[in-house]
Design a protein around this motif. Structure first.
Motif, PDB file in Angstrom:
ATOM      1  N   PHE A  46     -15.695  48.205 -69.630  1.00 18.84           N
ATOM      2  CA  PHE A  46     -15.519  47.871 -68.281  1.00 18.84           C
ATOM      3  C   PHE A  46     -16.690  48.818 -67.591  1.00 18.84           C
ATOM      4  O   PHE A  46     -16.700  49.906 -67.774  1.00 18.84           O
ATOM      5  N   PRO A  47     -17.313  48.136 -66.480  1.00 17.93           N
ATOM      6  CA  PRO A  47     -18.150  49.018 -65.763  1.00 17.93           C
ATOM      7  C   PRO A  47     -17.458  50.207 -65.070  1.00 17.93           C
ATOM      8  O   PRO A  47     -16.266  50.163 -64.762  1.00 17.93           O
ATOM      9  N   GLY A  48     -17.900  51.529 -65.239  1.00 16.21           N
ATOM     10  CA  GLY A  48     -17.230  52.694 -64.530  1.00 16.21           C
ATOM     11  C   GLY A  48     -16.223  53.247 -65.417  1.00 16.21           C
ATOM     12  O   GLY A  48     -15.559  54.074 -64.943  1.00 16.21           O
ATOM     13  N   ALA A  49     -16.113  52.970 -66.534  1.00 19.11           N
ATOM     14  CA  ALA A  49     -14.935  53.365 -67.398  1.00 19.11           C
ATOM     15  C   ALA A  49     -14.992  54.955 -67.677  1.00 19.11           C
ATOM     16  O   ALA A  49     -13.810  55.386 -67.767  1.00 19.11           O
ATOM     17  N   LYS A  50     -16.252  55.155 -67.802  1.00 18.70           N
ATOM     18  CA  LYS A  50     -16.403  56.820 -68.022  1.00 18.70           C
ATOM     19  C   LYS A  50     -15.417  57.602 -67.039  1.00 18.70           C
ATOM     20  O   LYS A  50     -14.822  58.574 -67.445  1.00 18.70           O
ATOM     21  N   ASN A  51     -15.516  57.567 -65.894  1.00 19.97           N
ATOM     22  CA  ASN A  51     -15.015  58.459 -64.870  1.00 19.97           C
ATOM     23  C   ASN A  51     -14.054  57.533 -63.819  1.00 19.97           C
ATOM     24  O   ASN A  51     -13.568  58.026 -62.958  1.00 19.97           O
ATOM     25  N   ALA A  52     -13.275  56.447 -64.525  1.00 20.04           N
ATOM     26  CA  ALA A  52     -12.288  55.527 -63.678  1.00 20.04           C
ATOM     27  C   ALA A  52     -11.097  56.319 -63.704  1.00 20.04           C
ATOM     28  O   ALA A  52     -10.658  56.895 -64.430  1.00 20.04           O
ATOM     29  N   GLU A  53     -10.448  56.157 -62.293  1.00 22.22           N
ATOM     30  CA  GLU A  53      -9.052  56.622 -62.171  1.00 22.22           C
ATOM     31  C   GLU A  53      -7.975  55.637 -62.080  1.00 22.22           C
ATOM     32  O   GLU A  53      -6.859  55.830 -62.022  1.00 22.22           O
ATOM     33  N   TYR A  54      -8.394  54.502 -61.679  1.00 20.58           N
ATOM     34  CA  TYR A  54      -7.699  53.558 -61.470  1.00 20.58           C
ATOM     35  C   TYR A  54      -7.898  52.202 -62.188  1.00 20.58           C
ATOM     36  O   TYR A  54      -9.231  51.977 -62.608  1.00 20.58           O
ATOM     37  N   ALA A  55      -6.923  51.211 -62.419  1.00 23.78           N
ATOM     38  CA  ALA A  55      -7.493  50.019 -62.836  1.00 23.78           C
ATOM     39  C   ALA A  55      -6.662  48.802 -62.163  1.00 23.78           C
ATOM     40  O   ALA A  55      -5.433  48.972 -61.435  1.00 23.78           O
ATOM     41  N   LEU A  56      -7.389  47.809 -61.778  1.00 25.27           N
ATOM     42  CA  LEU A  56      -6.865  46.657 -61.023  1.00 25.27           C
ATOM     43  C   LEU A  56      -6.298  45.873 -62.025  1.00 25.27           C
ATOM     44  O   LEU A  56      -7.194  45.350 -62.958  1.00 25.27           O
ATOM     45  N   VAL A  57      -5.011  45.335 -61.908  1.00 26.20           N
ATOM     46  CA  VAL A  57      -4.525  44.552 -62.919  1.00 26.20           C
ATOM     47  C   VAL A  57      -3.853  43.487 -62.623  1.00 26.20           C
ATOM     48  O   VAL A  57      -3.501  43.406 -61.239  1.00 26.20           O
ATOM     49  N   TYR A  58      -3.466  42.263 -63.516  1.00 24.84           N
ATOM     50  CA  TYR A  58      -2.835  41.183 -63.188  1.00 24.84           C
ATOM     51  C   TYR A  58      -1.800  40.852 -64.098  1.00 24.84           C
ATOM     52  O   TYR A  58      -2.075  41.042 -65.317  1.00 24.84           O
ATOM     53  N   GLY A  59      -0.565  40.666 -63.660  1.00 19.40           N
ATOM     54  CA  GLY A  59       0.642  40.546 -64.491  1.00 19.40           C
ATOM     55  C   GLY A  59       0.829  39.192 -64.757  1.00 19.40           C
ATOM     56  O   GLY A  59       0.760  38.338 -63.855  1.00 19.40           O
ATOM     57  N   TYR A  60       1.362  39.042 -66.057  1.00 14.78           N
ATOM     58  CA  TYR A  60       1.603  37.504 -66.723  1.00 14.78           C
ATOM     59  C   TYR A  60       2.627  37.891 -68.012  1.00 14.78           C
ATOM     60  O   TYR A  60       2.816  39.140 -68.129  1.00 14.78           O
ATOM     61  N   ILE A  61       3.184  36.874 -68.162  1.00 15.85           N
ATOM     62  CA  ILE A  61       4.182  36.959 -69.302  1.00 15.85           C
ATOM     63  C   ILE A  61       3.689  36.384 -70.695  1.00 15.85           C
ATOM     64  O   ILE A  61       3.580  35.177 -70.425  1.00 15.85           O
TER      65      ILE A  61
END
Length: 219
Positions: A46-61
């Motif tokens: 993903f773009p910015g992976a090297k220095n990323a501190e957070y991820a925006l995630v979406y929950g599913y089952i």
């Protein structure tokens, strides 16, 4: 369609963990996950992976694999919020909830914006859409105290038979069979109750005098 610009979302000042949120707070919702070094490797495309501190995630089952978080984008703090890079629609990256049970989560705003921006990635999850019966059972808050934390479609059912002790076993719900529910028995009973792992069992929900909710199947 995902845009080319980045955006900010407000970060709540108090972090939470999955047990604080519960599966209902994650299911079909956007949330911010604070990344650990171990988790960064899951989203290195993903773009910015090297220095990323957070991820925006979406929950599913996933009916068999349990509560899951789809990674949409990575970001870093920006003022009082989190500034997210664009996502990656050419690859899927997800995390099972059991792998992040000790991680820190934050609420995410801008839900309408995210629905539009990450629609393509969310559309990919339609293959996990449950049957109408399973969705109705997921809506049954009465069952929540009987559910597995990591597998919301799995509930603890007590198998009852004369001359046997009540035995708790996990059942993966599959359908509504009024006035009961029905599902697949996930583990082999230790006693000769009359059913086996993989069998379809039907069970009822009952509230005890002290208010406790239990599921039971009478053989």
């Amino acid at each position: 369609m995902e845009g080319n610009s980045t955006s900010d979302v407000r970060e709540e000042t108090v972090g939470m963990n999955p047990s604080d949120i519960g599966f209902r707070g994650l299911y079909h919702n956007f949330i911010i996950l604070q990344l650990t070094e171990r988790l960064k490797s899951v989203a290195n495309d993903f773009p910015g992976a090297k220095n990323a501190e957070y991820a925006l995630v979406y929950g599913y089952i996933d009916h068999t694999a349990g509560l899951t978080l789809e990674i949409l984008a990575l970001g870093n703090k920006s003022g009082s919020g989190v500034h997210f890079e664009n996502g990656n629609n050419t690859i899927r990256s997800f995390i099972r909830i059991g792998a992040v049970k000790d991680c820190v989560f934050y609420s995410a705003d801008s839900t309408e914006e995210y629905v539009s921006r990450y629609m393509e990635k969310i559309e990919m999850l339609k293959g996990y859409a449950p049957s109408e019966d399973i969705e109705k059972i997921r809506d049954m808050t009465l069952l929540d105290s009987c559910r597995s934390d990591e597998y919301p479609d799995d509930v603890l059912v007590y198998l009852i038979k004369e001359d046997c002790k009540p035995e708790g076993c996990w059942v993966r719900v599959e359908k509504i069979d009024e006035p009961r529910l029905a599902g697949i028995l996930l583990n082999e009973p230790e006693q000769n109750i009359g059913c086996h792992k993989g069998d379809m069992v039907r069970f009822r929900i009952q509230q005890l005098k002290d208010g406790t909710i239990v599921c039971f199947s009478n053989f």
